[in-house]
Design a protein around this motif. Sequence first.
Motif, PDB file in Angstrom:
ATOM      1  N   ALA A   1      -2.717   3.753   1.983  1.00  0.00           N
ATOM      2  CA  ALA A   1      -4.070   3.350   2.073  1.00  0.00           C
ATOM      3  C   ALA A   1      -3.939   1.629   1.560  1.00  0.00           C
ATOM      4  O   ALA A   1      -4.540   1.008   1.957  1.00  0.00           O
ATOM      5  CB  ALA A   1      -5.027   4.031   1.163  1.00  0.00           C
ATOM      6  N   GLU A   2      -2.951   1.670   0.428  1.00  0.00           N
ATOM      7  CA  GLU A   2      -2.851   0.306  -0.159  1.00  0.00           C
ATOM      8  C   GLU A   2      -2.139  -0.780   0.647  1.00  0.00           C
ATOM      9  O   GLU A   2      -2.069  -1.980   0.466  1.00  0.00           O
ATOM     10  CB  GLU A   2      -2.420   0.364  -1.688  1.00  0.00           C
ATOM     11  N   ALA A   3      -1.195  -0.001   1.605  1.00  0.00           N
ATOM     12  CA  ALA A   3      -0.084  -0.944   2.265  1.00  0.00           C
ATOM     13  C   ALA A   3      -0.516  -1.429   3.750  1.00  0.00           C
ATOM     14  O   ALA A   3      -1.189  -0.637   4.371  1.00  0.00           O
ATOM     15  CB  ALA A   3       0.904   0.053   2.569  1.00  0.00           C
ATOM     16  N   ASP A   4      -0.184  -2.741   3.880  1.00  0.00           N
ATOM     17  CA  ASP A   4      -0.389  -3.223   5.313  1.00  0.00           C
ATOM     18  C   ASP A   4       0.246  -2.379   6.237  1.00  0.00           C
ATOM     19  O   ASP A   4       1.422  -1.933   5.917  1.00  0.00           O
ATOM     20  CB  ASP A   4      -0.214  -4.778   5.440  1.00  0.00           C
ATOM     21  N   PRO A   5      -0.053  -2.285   7.585  1.00  0.00           N
ATOM     22  CA  PRO A   5       0.549  -1.478   8.571  1.00  0.00           C
ATOM     23  C   PRO A   5       2.217  -1.891   8.703  1.00  0.00           C
ATOM     24  O   PRO A   5       2.928  -1.059   8.708  1.00  0.00           O
ATOM     25  CB  PRO A   5      -0.240  -1.989   9.818  1.00  0.00           C
ATOM     26  N   PRO A   6       2.453  -3.012   8.517  1.00  0.00           N
ATOM     27  CA  PRO A   6       4.092  -3.376   8.649  1.00  0.00           C
ATOM     28  C   PRO A   6       4.839  -2.832   7.499  1.00  0.00           C
ATOM     29  O   PRO A   6       6.113  -2.654   7.863  1.00  0.00           O
ATOM     30  CB  PRO A   6       4.131  -4.927   8.902  1.00  0.00           C
ATOM     31  N   VAL A   7       4.329  -2.557   6.407  1.00  0.00           N
ATOM     32  CA  VAL A   7       4.927  -2.060   5.386  1.00  0.00           C
ATOM     33  C   VAL A   7       4.470  -0.762   4.931  1.00  0.00           C
ATOM     34  O   VAL A   7       4.678  -0.156   3.669  1.00  0.00           O
ATOM     35  CB  VAL A   7       4.879  -3.022   4.131  1.00  0.00           C
ATOM     36  N   ARG A   8       3.720  -0.206   5.729  1.00  0.00           N
ATOM     37  CA  ARG A   8       3.191   1.231   5.483  1.00  0.00           C
ATOM     38  C   ARG A   8       4.325   2.212   5.203  1.00  0.00           C
ATOM     39  O   ARG A   8       5.146   2.335   6.301  1.00  0.00           O
ATOM     40  CB  ARG A   8       2.291   1.712   6.417  1.00  0.00           C
ATOM     41  N   PRO A   9       4.394   2.777   4.172  1.00  0.00           N
ATOM     42  CA  PRO A   9       5.817   3.772   3.935  1.00  0.00           C
ATOM     43  C   PRO A   9       5.606   5.066   4.831  1.00  0.00           C
ATOM     44  O   PRO A   9       4.593   5.625   5.359  1.00  0.00           O
ATOM     45  CB  PRO A   9       5.598   4.221   2.486  1.00  0.00           C
ATOM     46  N   LEU A  10       7.025   5.550   5.233  1.00  0.00           N
ATOM     47  CA  LEU A  10       7.053   6.605   6.036  1.00  0.00           C
ATOM     48  C   LEU A  10       7.726   7.836   4.770  1.00  0.00           C
ATOM     49  O   LEU A  10       8.201   7.323   3.795  1.00  0.00           O
ATOM     50  CB  LEU A  10       8.299   6.603   6.792  1.00  0.00           C
ATOM     51  N   PHE A  11       7.229   8.976   5.114  1.00  0.00           N
ATOM     52  CA  PHE A  11       7.203  10.089   4.050  1.00  0.00           C
ATOM     53  C   PHE A  11       8.302  11.139   4.745  1.00  0.00           C
ATOM     54  O   PHE A  11       8.303  11.368   5.937  1.00  0.00           O
ATOM     55  CB  PHE A  11       5.878  10.539   3.626  1.00  0.00           C
TER      56      PHE A  11
END
Length: 435
Positions: free
Chosen positions: A327-337
């Motif tokens: 939720a805190e990350a912008d889409p380009p750096v949104r983490p993958l799990f």
Amino acid sequence: MSPRCRTNRLVSRVLRAFLAVCLLALFPGCTSDTPDPLVVLGPWTGKEGEAFEAALKKLDDGTGRTYTYEGTRSLRETLVSQLEADAPPDVAILNSIGELTEYARRGKLRPLDPKTAERAYEPWAPTLLVDSKRRTYWVPLKVDLKSLVWSKEGTPSDDPEWCLGLASQATSGWPGTDWIEDILLHQAGPERYTEWATGRLDWRDPAVERAWTTWARLLGDRSPASVEKSLTTSYEGLPGTDGQSRGLLASPGFGCTHEHQSAFIRYVYAGDDVRVEPSARFLDGLPEYRDAYEVAGDMAAVFSDDPAAQELVERLSSPAGRERWRAEADPPVRPLFPDMAGLPPTASADPIEQEIDSLLTSRARTLCFDASDAMPPELRDVFYRAVLEFFGDPTAEHLDSLLRQLETVRVQVGENTGGDPSFLPPEDICESRGG
């Protein structure tokens, strides 16, 4: 109470107050009941670091602990210096299971609590045999999918001109080792790939040599100026007028059409009209291993005896912790799990993110951990240097010399670490998902 008693008690209270003030002046914080913040050392800077730090602050849900995040591109050097000074972080996040294995062998890591160990998803977190006990020492927080090729939309893929920037602030050469690892995985298969990555295969084996020569053939003939540009240009490409990296596909002077790079590079191309494809499409004759993919990850390990450090890793790896981070990350750096179970789908995910997530979580039949990151650090570093040398001189004679050097280091490392029967490094870094 007699006047004398009251006087004595008052003197005692004044004396205690005086001593407390003196101690506070000499040792600030020594009389406070508030525990020091837990220190988390990690690899993320910029927007990635900001997103993680914001999520970290929101994990303080009445636990009484706060957290300090230290982000650095020179992670290994920073951690080594802190360990030498006997001042390690409480938690460190590393992408090399080779380094983590060495820290566990030397007694620097603490085994994870059972609840956290349940999230040690393969192939990112194999168990280790340390002191004759098999346990889990780290857990993946964020993962990346490799085995990908990027290109501009509308660019034909039948005759690619490959982008390549081999420079890195921390350790140059790894974009080249990624190429060789990916080729070997697709040509030789997960079993042979695992033998090689875990130090059980001679570097002069025909399968290894073939991966190097295939890479040279794919890249094609390059001028001395082109070679020099690749050796000195960052994998992020050249900066634009705003100082931000533009990516190799958009960097002037390269004239390239396709880039072999991990999923994380999507932050460079945010807003650009790019597409992503599995790298196997660009390699001939790979029907059996076409659905094998190389992956990387950032793993959390505990270096502290503070029980709160164990609790922090448990909270970071939980579904709630992941959701805060995302939720805190912008889409380009949104983490993958490694396992998206329990997390609602991201409504704003763009097509690139959806494609990568689909490959990682459902379409890939085999996932294999990054080979160089599974190797002991001494061997990995020689691998990085060898790639840089081979890129400058891809002749058969030079390759033979480089592979002999790498084999010598492999044998030496094995002799230095293989004599303890109570310790065994990871032997399996691939996971089959059936299908």
